[in-house]
Motif scaffolding. Sequence first.
Motif, PDB file in Angstrom:
ATOM      1  N   UNK A 138       3.741   5.090   8.789  1.00 47.83           N
ATOM      2  CA  UNK A 138       3.467   4.466   7.507  1.00 47.83           C
ATOM      3  C   UNK A 138       3.208   5.551   6.467  1.00 47.83           C
ATOM      4  N   UNK A 139       3.631   5.303   5.253  1.00 50.37           N
ATOM      5  CA  UNK A 139       3.423   6.256   4.159  1.00 50.37           C
ATOM      6  C   UNK A 139       1.997   6.095   3.612  1.00 50.37           C
ATOM      7  N   UNK A 140       1.054   6.278   4.501  1.00 50.44           N
ATOM      8  CA  UNK A 140      -0.365   6.186   4.170  1.00 50.44           C
ATOM      9  C   UNK A 140      -1.094   7.332   4.854  1.00 50.44           C
ATOM     10  N   UNK A 141      -2.404   7.413   4.690  1.00 50.39           N
ATOM     11  CA  UNK A 141      -3.169   8.570   5.133  1.00 50.39           C
ATOM     12  C   UNK A 141      -3.650   8.502   6.577  1.00 50.39           C
ATOM     13  N   UNK A 142      -3.262   7.485   7.329  1.00 53.34           N
ATOM     14  CA  UNK A 142      -3.834   7.275   8.665  1.00 53.34           C
ATOM     15  C   UNK A 142      -3.518   8.426   9.632  1.00 53.34           C
ATOM     16  N   UNK A 143      -2.274   8.843   9.722  1.00 52.35           N
ATOM     17  CA  UNK A 143      -1.906   9.923  10.642  1.00 52.35           C
ATOM     18  C   UNK A 143      -2.538  11.241  10.208  1.00 52.35           C
TER      19      UNK A 143
ATOM     20  N   UNK B 238      -3.239  12.886   1.179  1.00 49.23           N
ATOM     21  CA  UNK B 238      -1.947  12.324   1.587  1.00 49.23           C
ATOM     22  C   UNK B 238      -1.011  12.189   0.391  1.00 49.23           C
ATOM     23  N   UNK B 239      -1.527  11.711  -0.712  1.00 50.24           N
ATOM     24  CA  UNK B 239      -0.678  11.569  -1.900  1.00 50.24           C
ATOM     25  C   UNK B 239      -0.263  12.923  -2.463  1.00 50.24           C
ATOM     26  N   UNK B 240      -1.118  13.922  -2.326  1.00 45.28           N
ATOM     27  CA  UNK B 240      -0.731  15.272  -2.752  1.00 45.28           C
ATOM     28  C   UNK B 240       0.421  15.771  -1.883  1.00 45.28           C
TER      29      UNK B 240
ATOM     30  N   UNK C  93       0.820  -1.213   0.000  1.00 46.27           N
ATOM     31  CA  UNK C  93       0.000   0.000   0.000  1.00 46.27           C
ATOM     32  C   UNK C  93       0.856   1.266   0.000  1.00 46.27           C
ATOM     33  N   UNK C  94       2.004   1.221   0.704  1.00 43.33           N
ATOM     34  CA  UNK C  94       2.913   2.364   0.675  1.00 43.33           C
ATOM     35  C   UNK C  94       3.501   2.533  -0.735  1.00 43.33           C
ATOM     36  N   UNK C  95       3.788   1.417  -1.384  1.00 39.18           N
ATOM     37  CA  UNK C  95       4.298   1.484  -2.756  1.00 39.18           C
ATOM     38  C   UNK C  95       3.263   2.074  -3.693  1.00 39.18           C
ATOM     39  N   UNK C  96       1.992   1.775  -3.459  1.00 38.38           N
ATOM     40  CA  UNK C  96       0.920   2.366  -4.261  1.00 38.38           C
ATOM     41  C   UNK C  96       0.897   3.878  -4.045  1.00 38.38           C
ATOM     42  N   UNK C  97       1.016   4.308  -2.787  1.00 38.53           N
ATOM     43  CA  UNK C  97       1.057   5.754  -2.501  1.00 38.53           C
ATOM     44  C   UNK C  97       2.237   6.397  -3.216  1.00 38.53           C
ATOM     45  N   UNK C  98       3.394   5.760  -3.158  1.00 39.74           N
ATOM     46  CA  UNK C  98       4.589   6.279  -3.829  1.00 39.74           C
ATOM     47  C   UNK C  98       4.356   6.353  -5.331  1.00 39.74           C
ATOM     48  N   UNK C  99       3.838   5.281  -5.903  1.00 35.73           N
ATOM     49  CA  UNK C  99       3.619   5.229  -7.351  1.00 35.73           C
ATOM     50  C   UNK C  99       2.640   6.310  -7.800  1.00 35.73           C
TER      51      UNK C  99
END
Length: 177
Positions: free
Chosen positions: A135-140, A70-72, A42-48
């Motif tokens: 985590x490189x996701x939107x949770x925080x 988060x991705x922005x 999922x972090x790789x998806x955010x990165x991609x």
Amino acid sequence: MLQTTGESRSMTIAGSLLLVVVIVAAAALRLTDLDRTSIWYDEAVSWSQSNGTLSALLASVASDNYPPLHNIILWLTIPVIGDSETALRLPSAVLGVAAVLLTYLVGKELAGRVPGLTAAALLALSPFHIWYSTEARMYALQAAFGVLYLLATLKVLKAPSALWLTLLAVSGALFLY
């Protein structure tokens, strides 16, 4: 018993120092060892999704199942700090620390300084919050903006002002995005 000005001032200083300790502990627990694990799927998806143009990012997130903010943020930070595990997780760690501070403010607003410090300390030490803040996701991001929205709501209910009404609207929109 009535407190003297000196006692009140020393209590304020002690409370402020405790808050600093809680925030420093929260930062240390979230910012240390951000590269502890490899990037997971999922972090790789955010990165991609965060590489390339902004329009490509928005198009890819629109077909996914979570909000784009988060991705922005990653799209804005990757050119500045890179795309290592640490760089990708840093925005979440900072937002996790912000959530701890905001939790203190909500607790203070609802029940006073000591309950606010207690709530902030509990969140600062929460293994779940620490994990999801690294985590490189939107949770925080969702935690921070959710608590900010709650704080703005409490302030508006107590004493509406243009500042708090604006912050309520902005934090609500950011929480959704």
